[in-house]
Write a protein that holds these residues in place. Sequence first.
Motif, PDB file in Angstrom:
ATOM      1  N   GLU A 168      21.649  11.372  61.007  1.00 10.24           N
ATOM      2  CA  GLU A 168      22.369  10.568  62.015  1.00 10.24           C
ATOM      3  C   GLU A 168      22.474   9.109  61.584  1.00 10.24           C
ATOM      4  OE1 GLU A 168      20.051  12.832  62.664  1.00 10.24           O
ATOM      5  OE2 GLU A 168      20.147  13.602  64.730  1.00 10.24           O
ATOM      6  N   TYR A 169      21.402   8.599  60.966  1.00  7.76           N
ATOM      7  CA  TYR A 169      21.383   7.196  60.513  1.00  7.76           C
ATOM      8  C   TYR A 169      22.505   6.954  59.502  1.00  7.76           C
ATOM      9  CZ  TYR A 169      19.708   3.123  57.842  1.00  7.76           C
ATOM     10  OH  TYR A 169      19.617   1.922  57.188  1.00  7.76           O
ATOM     11  N   ASN A 170      22.594   7.819  58.491  1.00  8.13           N
ATOM     12  CA  ASN A 170      23.631   7.640  57.468  1.00  8.13           C
ATOM     13  C   ASN A 170      25.030   7.874  58.034  1.00  8.13           C
ATOM     14  OD1 ASN A 170      22.278   6.937  54.878  1.00  8.13           O
ATOM     15  ND2 ASN A 170      21.127   8.784  55.316  1.00  8.13           N
ATOM     16  N   ALA A 171      25.130   8.832  58.973  1.00  9.21           N
ATOM     17  CA  ALA A 171      26.431   9.080  59.616  1.00  9.21           C
ATOM     18  C   ALA A 171      26.885   7.841  60.393  1.00  9.21           C
ATOM     19  CB  ALA A 171      26.329  10.277  60.550  1.00  9.21           C
ATOM     20  N   ALA A 172      25.937   7.182  61.079  1.00 12.20           N
ATOM     21  CA  ALA A 172      26.275   5.963  61.840  1.00 12.20           C
ATOM     22  C   ALA A 172      26.814   4.878  60.909  1.00 12.20           C
ATOM     23  CB  ALA A 172      25.044   5.454  62.599  1.00 12.20           C
ATOM     24  N   PHE A 173      26.188   4.721  59.736  1.00 10.81           N
ATOM     25  CA  PHE A 173      26.675   3.697  58.794  1.00 10.81           C
ATOM     26  C   PHE A 173      28.062   4.018  58.257  1.00 10.81           C
ATOM     27  CE2 PHE A 173      22.599   1.666  58.793  1.00 10.81           C
ATOM     28  CZ  PHE A 173      22.953   0.353  58.535  1.00 10.81           C
ATOM     29  N   LEU A 174      28.302   5.294  57.964  1.00  5.50           N
ATOM     30  CA  LEU A 174      29.634   5.671  57.466  1.00  5.50           C
ATOM     31  C   LEU A 174      30.689   5.457  58.556  1.00  5.50           C
ATOM     32  CD1 LEU A 174      28.673   8.870  55.464  1.00  5.50           C
ATOM     33  CD2 LEU A 174      29.439   6.698  54.523  1.00  5.50           C
ATOM     34  N   LEU A 175      30.290   5.698  59.804  1.00  3.83           N
ATOM     35  CA  LEU A 175      31.217   5.468  60.915  1.00  3.83           C
ATOM     36  C   LEU A 175      31.525   3.974  61.059  1.00  3.83           C
ATOM     37  CD1 LEU A 175      32.705   7.229  62.881  1.00  3.83           C
ATOM     38  CD2 LEU A 175      30.856   6.953  64.522  1.00  3.83           C
ATOM     39  N   VAL A 176      30.500   3.127  60.876  1.00  2.00           N
ATOM     40  CA  VAL A 176      30.725   1.679  60.894  1.00  2.00           C
ATOM     41  C   VAL A 176      31.762   1.307  59.831  1.00  2.00           C
ATOM     42  CG1 VAL A 176      29.678  -0.574  60.368  1.00  2.00           C
ATOM     43  CG2 VAL A 176      28.475   1.028  61.836  1.00  2.00           C
ATOM     44  N   GLU A 177      31.627   1.913  58.643  1.00  2.00           N
ATOM     45  CA  GLU A 177      32.578   1.602  57.557  1.00  2.00           C
ATOM     46  C   GLU A 177      34.001   1.992  57.940  1.00  2.00           C
ATOM     47  OE1 GLU A 177      32.959   1.856  52.759  1.00  2.00           O
ATOM     48  OE2 GLU A 177      31.823   3.479  53.691  1.00  2.00           O
ATOM     49  N   VAL A 178      34.168   3.167  58.524  1.00  2.00           N
ATOM     50  CA  VAL A 178      35.502   3.627  58.958  1.00  2.00           C
ATOM     51  C   VAL A 178      36.117   2.600  59.908  1.00  2.00           C
ATOM     52  CG1 VAL A 178      36.775   5.385  60.265  1.00  2.00           C
ATOM     53  CG2 VAL A 178      34.916   6.065  58.750  1.00  2.00           C
ATOM     54  N   LEU A 179      35.334   2.188  60.909  1.00  2.00           N
ATOM     55  CA  LEU A 179      35.870   1.336  61.973  1.00  2.00           C
ATOM     56  C   LEU A 179      36.142  -0.082  61.478  1.00  2.00           C
ATOM     57  CD1 LEU A 179      33.592   2.822  64.755  1.00  2.00           C
ATOM     58  CD2 LEU A 179      36.045   3.191  64.486  1.00  2.00           C
ATOM     59  N   ILE A 180      35.295  -0.586  60.578  1.00  2.71           N
ATOM     60  CA  ILE A 180      35.536  -1.942  60.056  1.00  2.71           C
ATOM     61  C   ILE A 180      36.801  -1.957  59.203  1.00  2.71           C
ATOM     62  CG2 ILE A 180      34.669  -3.735  58.508  1.00  2.71           C
ATOM     63  CD1 ILE A 180      31.846  -2.994  59.391  1.00  2.71           C
ATOM     64  N   ILE A 181      36.945  -0.967  58.316  1.00  5.79           N
ATOM     65  CA  ILE A 181      38.167  -0.918  57.487  1.00  5.79           C
ATOM     66  C   ILE A 181      39.384  -0.749  58.396  1.00  5.79           C
ATOM     67  CG2 ILE A 181      39.400   0.389  55.699  1.00  5.79           C
ATOM     68  CD1 ILE A 181      36.661   0.999  54.440  1.00  5.79           C
ATOM     69  N   GLY A 182      39.205   0.020  59.484  1.00  2.00           N
ATOM     70  CA  GLY A 182      40.291   0.191  60.453  1.00  2.00           C
ATOM     71  C   GLY A 182      40.735  -1.127  61.070  1.00  2.00           C
ATOM     72  N   VAL A 183      39.767  -1.975  61.405  1.00  4.48           N
ATOM     73  CA  VAL A 183      40.092  -3.300  61.980  1.00  4.48           C
ATOM     74  C   VAL A 183      40.945  -4.112  61.007  1.00  4.48           C
ATOM     75  CG1 VAL A 183      39.073  -5.560  62.572  1.00  4.48           C
ATOM     76  CG2 VAL A 183      38.115  -3.475  63.533  1.00  4.48           C
ATOM     77  N   PHE A 184      40.579  -4.088  59.727  1.00  3.29           N
ATOM     78  CA  PHE A 184      41.282  -4.917  58.743  1.00  3.29           C
ATOM     79  C   PHE A 184      42.631  -4.340  58.307  1.00  3.29           C
ATOM     80  CE2 PHE A 184      36.761  -6.296  57.473  1.00  3.29           C
ATOM     81  CZ  PHE A 184      36.786  -7.343  58.396  1.00  3.29           C
ATOM     82  N   THR A 185      42.855  -3.034  58.576  1.00  2.86           N
ATOM     83  CA  THR A 185      44.120  -2.433  58.131  1.00  2.86           C
ATOM     84  C   THR A 185      45.104  -2.168  59.273  1.00  2.86           C
ATOM     85  OG1 THR A 185      43.113  -0.239  58.273  1.00  2.86           O
ATOM     86  CG2 THR A 185      43.096  -1.286  56.109  1.00  2.86           C
ATOM     87  N   ALA A 186      44.617  -2.173  60.529  1.00  3.50           N
ATOM     88  CA  ALA A 186      45.493  -1.795  61.658  1.00  3.50           C
ATOM     89  C   ALA A 186      46.659  -2.774  61.804  1.00  3.50           C
ATOM     90  CB  ALA A 186      44.680  -1.763  62.948  1.00  3.50           C
ATOM     91  N   GLN A 187      47.855  -2.212  61.985  1.00  4.38           N
ATOM     92  CA  GLN A 187      49.036  -3.061  62.226  1.00  4.38           C
ATOM     93  C   GLN A 187      49.659  -2.787  63.597  1.00  4.38           C
ATOM     94  OE1 GLN A 187      51.722  -3.173  58.740  1.00  4.38           O
ATOM     95  NE2 GLN A 187      50.620  -5.061  58.414  1.00  4.38           N
ATOM     96  N   ASP A 188      48.973  -1.978  64.369  1.00  8.68           N
ATOM     97  CA  ASP A 188      49.400  -1.729  65.743  1.00  8.68           C
ATOM     98  C   ASP A 188      48.362  -2.364  66.659  1.00  8.68           C
ATOM     99  OD1 ASP A 188      51.190   0.251  67.588  1.00  8.68           O
ATOM    100  OD2 ASP A 188      49.122   0.198  68.310  1.00  8.68           O
ATOM    101  N   LEU A 189      48.823  -3.062  67.677  1.00  7.17           N
ATOM    102  CA  LEU A 189      47.920  -3.831  68.536  1.00  7.17           C
ATOM    103  C   LEU A 189      46.856  -2.943  69.197  1.00  7.17           C
ATOM    104  CD1 LEU A 189      47.789  -6.826  69.183  1.00  7.17           C
ATOM    105  CD2 LEU A 189      49.145  -6.421  71.222  1.00  7.17           C
ATOM    106  N   TYR A 190      47.276  -1.805  69.733  1.00  5.42           N
ATOM    107  CA  TYR A 190      46.320  -0.922  70.411  1.00  5.42           C
ATOM    108  C   TYR A 190      45.365  -0.263  69.415  1.00  5.42           C
ATOM    109  CZ  TYR A 190      49.385  -1.452  74.483  1.00  5.42           C
ATOM    110  OH  TYR A 190      50.126  -1.968  75.515  1.00  5.42           O
TER     111      TYR A 190
END
Length: 511
Positions: free
Chosen positions: A108-130
């Motif tokens: 679960e610990y490693n899964a949480a970190f990988l999920l953090v990575e997904v969401l952070i990269i998502g913030v920097f790449t998203a081009q839709d406001l929502y």
Amino acid sequence: MNGFPILSLMLLVPLVGAVACLLVEAKAARSIALIATLIDFALGVLLWANYDVGGAQWQFQEKVELFAGFNWALGIDGIALMLIMLTVFLMPVCIGAGWNSIEKRVGEYNAAFLLVEVLIIGVFTAQDLYLFYIFFEAGLIPMYLIIGIWGGADRIYASYKFFLYTLLGSVLMLIAMLWMVNEAGTTDIPTLMAYDFAPQAQTWLWLAFFASFAVKMPMWPVHTWLPAAHVQAPTAGSVILAGVLLKMGGYGFIRFALPMFPEASAQFAWLVYWLSMVAVVVTSLIALVQHDMKKLIAYSSVAHMAIVTIGLFSFNVQGLEGAMVVMLSHGLVSGALFLGVGVIYDRLHTREIDRYGGLAVNMPYYALFMMLFTMASVGLPGTSGFVGEFLSLAGIYQVSSWVALVATTGIILGAAYMLYLYRRVIFGEQKNADAAAMKDIDLREWLMMAPIAAAVLWMGVYPESFLAPMRQDIAALDARIARAKPAGDAKVAVAKAQPKTDESAHEGAHH
């Protein structure tokens, strides 16, 4: 690379890794997490290698309409590219940091970190406001779990405080976003960045976005969740929190507050200056009296991020470039300092500064790495810390010499608390036998610290490789906010090269 959805792939790899980590036992989970983060790092290098410096502003764009009014729209500019590189560079280090120290619920610990990575990269790449909002908010959840499950004794208090502070600020931002989409008729971020909202509306919209980004940065006085979160978080949690999560606030100012509401940004620039000046001085003085190493570095983070906000709101290219370099440098340096604390915490299980002393004798390699990171935090020329702080202060000096003066005291105070910390931990006599018996860094710790040390020196000696991809985007942002630029008190005129006419050339020859 045309048409290849590399950004979606960078989101998919850690997501698949996270699911896999939940299904296997501890040893395999660690390996899967490390492999997933290294694949993402390789994709990041590929992204940087294929990024066309001086090409179109938005590159690697992908767009799929999921349902009416909501698009899966990704794309990056040079600013997002650099922040993604920082993320994928630090992530394998974070997985390595918890390799031996995390023993319960490893999957679960490693899964949480990988999920953090997904969401952070998502913030920097998203081009839709929502889409941006979903990534921005969802990033709270795995970080909340990391602090709340694998943190220290007061982890529940720290995780609740972290969650509530960051969530409350973002509710106002969501209301502002709904109004903006209704007004502009689009959720496309690049379109909104060029849309001119009415000046009266800008004031309210800017305040709503500011509430969210100021907490994320964090700016004084909404910074109090940060020391609590850092002290309670496991080592890798502190690295990713200081290294990347704080940068989401700065990225928000660059992507939303400044280009979408330039008039309001100018109107509130003095508010930002005052809060930043207080932060630089007050949090530096608080850092000076800390007994807990993590707390000291956490307060220093608030002071460094205040230099970022000062640079962002200086309304000129130097300040904006400086703010970006400080963000990248701070991500590396504060992450490395937290790693350094983690290294000795794993051996002695205390962060109390007075329990150490004289580590240079029995841990010479550790002392060497920590000296480099301490100097970079202080802003020594030749390290990454110098470049960003110098540019930020040069930028704000053109607007207000007083703000520049107060901000510069932060560098002097920074030298005071960082060198004081280094002297008490690394030099002096060896008072405690258990600290004197600690072994120097092992291969795993070498592999975590050496790449960061190399990056810190690379950025300090040749910052151009980091500035080049961002230059065009920063110039575009500067052109967008130029119309609202507040009048400065500096007597320094920034010279612009004048084209030579035949007459002036002839006159020069005549003289």
